[in-house]
Design an enzyme around this catalytic site. Structure first.
Site, PDB file in Angstrom:
ATOM      1  N   HIS A  65       0.821  -1.211   0.000  1.00 46.21           N
ATOM      2  CA  HIS A  65       0.000   0.000   0.000  1.00 46.21           C
ATOM      3  C   HIS A  65       0.854   1.259   0.000  1.00 46.21           C
ATOM      4  O   HIS A  65       0.437   2.293  -0.507  1.00 46.21           O
ATOM      5  CB  HIS A  65      -0.948  -0.003   1.207  1.00 46.21           C
ATOM      6  CG  HIS A  65      -2.103  -0.943   1.033  1.00 46.21           C
ATOM      7  ND1 HIS A  65      -3.288  -0.817   1.710  1.00 46.21           N
ATOM      8  CD2 HIS A  65      -2.253  -2.037   0.244  1.00 46.21           C
ATOM      9  CE1 HIS A  65      -4.122  -1.781   1.342  1.00 46.21           C
ATOM     10  NE2 HIS A  65      -3.516  -2.548   0.459  1.00 46.21           N
ATOM     11  N   HIS A 192      -1.686 -13.264  -0.609  1.00 43.95           N
ATOM     12  CA  HIS A 192      -2.921 -13.623   0.089  1.00 43.95           C
ATOM     13  C   HIS A 192      -2.878 -15.048   0.618  1.00 43.95           C
ATOM     14  O   HIS A 192      -3.886 -15.592   1.019  1.00 43.95           O
ATOM     15  CB  HIS A 192      -4.135 -13.387  -0.818  1.00 43.95           C
ATOM     16  CG  HIS A 192      -4.425 -11.938  -1.052  1.00 43.95           C
ATOM     17  ND1 HIS A 192      -5.356 -11.477  -1.940  1.00 43.95           N
ATOM     18  CD2 HIS A 192      -3.881 -10.824  -0.483  1.00 43.95           C
ATOM     19  CE1 HIS A 192      -5.387 -10.139  -1.921  1.00 43.95           C
ATOM     20  NE2 HIS A 192      -4.491  -9.725  -1.052  1.00 43.95           N
TER      21      HIS A 192
HETATM   22  C1  HEM Z   1      -4.185  -8.029  -6.609  1.00 44.76           C
HETATM   23  C2  HEM Z   1      -4.913  -7.093  -6.043  1.00 44.76           C
HETATM   24  C3  HEM Z   1      -5.149  -7.052  -4.564  1.00 44.76           C
HETATM   25  C4  HEM Z   1      -6.339  -6.807  -3.960  1.00 44.76           C
HETATM   26  C5  HEM Z   1      -7.642  -6.503  -4.645  1.00 44.76           C
HETATM   27  C6  HEM Z   1      -6.122  -6.893  -2.545  1.00 44.76           C
HETATM   28  C7  HEM Z   1      -7.097  -6.691  -1.584  1.00 44.76           C
HETATM   29  C8  HEM Z   1      -6.958  -7.010  -0.255  1.00 44.76           C
HETATM   30  C9  HEM Z   1      -7.999  -6.913   0.721  1.00 44.76           C
HETATM   31  C10 HEM Z   1      -9.406  -6.394   0.459  1.00 44.76           C
HETATM   32  C11 HEM Z   1      -7.507  -7.396   1.887  1.00 44.76           C
HETATM   33  C12 HEM Z   1      -8.259  -7.560   3.196  1.00 44.76           C
HETATM   34  C13 HEM Z   1      -8.168  -6.331   4.060  1.00 44.76           C
HETATM   35  C14 HEM Z   1      -9.110  -6.475   5.232  1.00 44.76           C
HETATM   36  O1  HEM Z   1     -10.306  -6.471   4.999  1.00 44.76           O
HETATM   37  O2  HEM Z   1      -8.643  -6.637   6.366  1.00 44.76           O
HETATM   38  C15 HEM Z   1      -6.152  -7.784   1.653  1.00 44.76           C
HETATM   39  C16 HEM Z   1      -5.329  -8.326   2.598  1.00 44.76           C
HETATM   40  C17 HEM Z   1      -3.989  -8.595   2.377  1.00 44.76           C
HETATM   41  N1  HEM Z   1      -3.281  -8.305   1.237  1.00 44.76           N
HETATM   42 FE1  HEM Z   1      -4.048  -7.784  -0.533  1.00 44.76          FE
HETATM   43  N2  HEM Z   1      -4.826  -7.197  -2.311  1.00 44.76           N
HETATM   44  C18 HEM Z   1      -4.176  -7.289  -3.517  1.00 44.76           C
HETATM   45  C19 HEM Z   1      -2.829  -7.520  -3.717  1.00 44.76           C
HETATM   46  C20 HEM Z   1      -1.927  -7.682  -2.698  1.00 44.76           C
HETATM   47  C21 HEM Z   1      -0.503  -7.639  -2.868  1.00 44.76           C
HETATM   48  C22 HEM Z   1       0.229  -7.342  -4.166  1.00 44.76           C
HETATM   49  C23 HEM Z   1       0.038  -7.877  -1.643  1.00 44.76           C
HETATM   50  C24 HEM Z   1       1.473  -7.918  -1.237  1.00 44.76           C
HETATM   51  C25 HEM Z   1       2.458  -8.178  -2.024  1.00 44.76           C
HETATM   52  C26 HEM Z   1      -1.063  -8.096  -0.729  1.00 44.76           C
HETATM   53  C27 HEM Z   1      -0.929  -8.467   0.580  1.00 44.76           C
HETATM   54  C28 HEM Z   1      -1.987  -8.661   1.444  1.00 44.76           C
HETATM   55  C29 HEM Z   1      -1.846  -9.267   2.755  1.00 44.76           C
HETATM   56  C30 HEM Z   1      -0.574  -9.860   3.338  1.00 44.76           C
HETATM   57  C31 HEM Z   1      -3.105  -9.207   3.352  1.00 44.76           C
HETATM   58  C32 HEM Z   1      -3.463  -9.657   4.764  1.00 44.76           C
HETATM   59  C33 HEM Z   1      -3.277  -8.459   5.680  1.00 44.76           C
HETATM   60  C34 HEM Z   1      -3.408  -8.752   7.150  1.00 44.76           C
HETATM   61  O3  HEM Z   1      -3.554  -9.901   7.545  1.00 44.76           O
HETATM   62  O4  HEM Z   1      -3.345  -7.784   7.922  1.00 44.76           O
HETATM   63  N3  HEM Z   1      -2.236  -7.929  -1.399  1.00 44.76           N
HETATM   64  N4  HEM Z   1      -5.845  -7.528   0.339  1.00 44.76           N
END
Ligand code: HEM
Ligand SMILES: *[C@@H]1O[C@H](CO)[C@@H](O)[C@H](O)[C@H]1NC(C)=O
Ligand SMILES: *[C@@H]1O[C@H](CO)[C@@H](O)[C@H](O)[C@H]1NC(C)=O
Ligand SMILES: *[C@@H]1O[C@H](CO)[C@@H](O)[C@H](O)[C@H]1NC(C)=O
Ligand SMILES: *[C@@H]1O[C@H](CO)[C@@H](O)[C@H](O)[C@H]1NC(C)=O
Length: 326
Positions: A65, A192
């Protein structure tokens, strides 16, 4: 003669200045100025994970982010003020983004050890790298030298980050805007494989999919039933969360891609990677490789993501407190 030598000197000097390459990131950037920099970050991360293992996921996401909004300049770390709503208070980031205290703790120690040397953007990049390694991903080198930005705007977050209802062409476009190709988009989505999501990020797939189907037919029915129990439609508790990969929630592994092949992707933006012909072959390759090939690609893509729009040289600043512009 003297005059000529002077002219030559000036000429050489000007040439040097003009042809000087733009300041670049460099592995071991703090070797001479703050040799303990990366070790301190790793130590504070380890301490943070000891009290909450989920912070590893939080920091990987925080780096993403940061990088997608104004480049990897630590702008996501800045607190809002009475006159400015900052990135971290966008609904995309607040309340879901976590791990800020790990960055603060590392930065506090680094300021007392080597004042004004290590940027907040680098601390976050190192912490994300170590979070990947500590959850079972492959370790990669992170060149340092990012400088901290002085601008952080809530209004820039939604427009620069992909959303969980995006289809493949929207995802592709969102990553292409940051210089990342479609394969890197599929590779990075594998993040994810760790962490959690709030129910609100996917509940439309359970209860209000479209005019004819309340439930998203591309979501496995048993999984949907389980998610409905974890995220009851009647609940008004916005703090409810589920694991992104219930089978191995703390392990950075290729099971994410295996899940997609079984319709167990949590977000529409996850599941579409398996159904769209442009990305399905990548998903299958990532599964078939047993994870090793994907981990290597993931490490490389993270390193690349970490260089999006960085400030270097004398641009920006080295923030004293990651939450406050100097
Ligand atoms: C491809 C498009 C992506 C979308 C649409 C997306 C969207 C999201 C959303 C909606 C969440 C949940 C947030 C919540 O409700 O708590 C999430 C969590 C997460 N995302 Fe993504 N994400 C994307 C790509 C990525 C990328 C590129 C990374 C890192 C390289 C990433 C790493 C994470 C991680 C590690 C979590 C878990 C966070 C936690 O446990 O606190 N995401 N993402
Ligand atoms: C992905 O984005 C690239 C660059 O914008 C574009 O050339 C390509 O056609 C896109 N592919 C898909 C499937 O959207
Ligand atoms: C709702 O989604 C299903 C499954 O994707 C699709 O077949 C159907 O046409 C959609 N209905 C509307 C009204 O969009
Ligand atoms: C949530 O709903 C319960 C009753 O179902 C109510 O007592 C409570 O005040 C509500 N909380 C919020 C934050 O709306
Ligand atoms: C809301 O859910 C969170 C997370 O499961 C829980 O800790 C909290 O106690 C719940 N709050 C209420 C009012 O039920």
């Amino acid at each position: 003669m003297e005059l000529r030598r002077g002219a030559v000197t000036v000429f050489v000097l000007v040439m040097c200045l003009c042809s000087m390459p733009e300041a670049q990131l460099q592995v071991g950037f703090y070797e001479s100025t703050c040799p303990q920099a990366e070790a301190v970050v790793a130590e504070e991360l380890r301490r943070g994970l000891a009290s909450n293992i989920g912070l590893a996921a939080g920091l990987v996401r925080m780096h993403f982010h940061d990088c997608f909004v104004r480049g990897c300049d630590g702008s996501v770390l800045i607190d809002s003020t009475s006159t400015n709503k900052a990135e971290k208070d966008s609904p995309i980031n607040n309340p879901s983004l976590r791990g800020f205290e790990v960055i603060d703790n590392a930065k506090t120690r680094l300021e007392s050890a080597c004042k004004g040397i290590v940027s907040c953007a680098d601390v976050l990049a190192f912490a994300a790298r170590d979070s990947v390694a500590m959850t079972g991903g492959m370790r990669y080198q992170v060149p340092g030298g990012r400088r901290d930005g002085r601008v952080s705007l809530d209004s820039e977050v939604l427009t620069n980050l992909p959303g969980p209802t995006f289809d493949v062409s929207q995802l592709n476009q969102s990553f292409a805007n940051k210089g990342l190709n479609m394969e890197e988009m599929v590779t990075l989505s594998g993040a994810h494989s760790i962490g959690r999501s709030h129910c609100s990020s996917f509940s439309s797939r359970l209860y209000s999919f479209n005019a004819t189907a309340s439930e998203d037919p591309s979501l496995d029915a048993n999984y949907a039933a389980q998610l409905k129990q974890q995220c009851p439609q009647s609940s008004n508790n916005s703090s409810l969360v589920v694991f992104m990969d219930p089978r191995s929630p703390y392990s950075m592994d290729a099971s994410y891609y295996g899940n997609l092949l079984q319709n167990l992707g949590l977000f529409a933006s996850d599941q579409v990677l398996a159904s769209d012909s442009a990305t399905a072959s990548q998903v299958m390759q990532n599964v078939a490789g047993g994870g090793i090939a994907w981990k290597r690609k993931f490490a490389a893509a993270m390193a690349k993501m970490g260089q999006i729009g960085v400030l270097t040289g004398s641009d920006g600043e080295i923030r004293t407190n990651c939450r406050v512009i100097n």
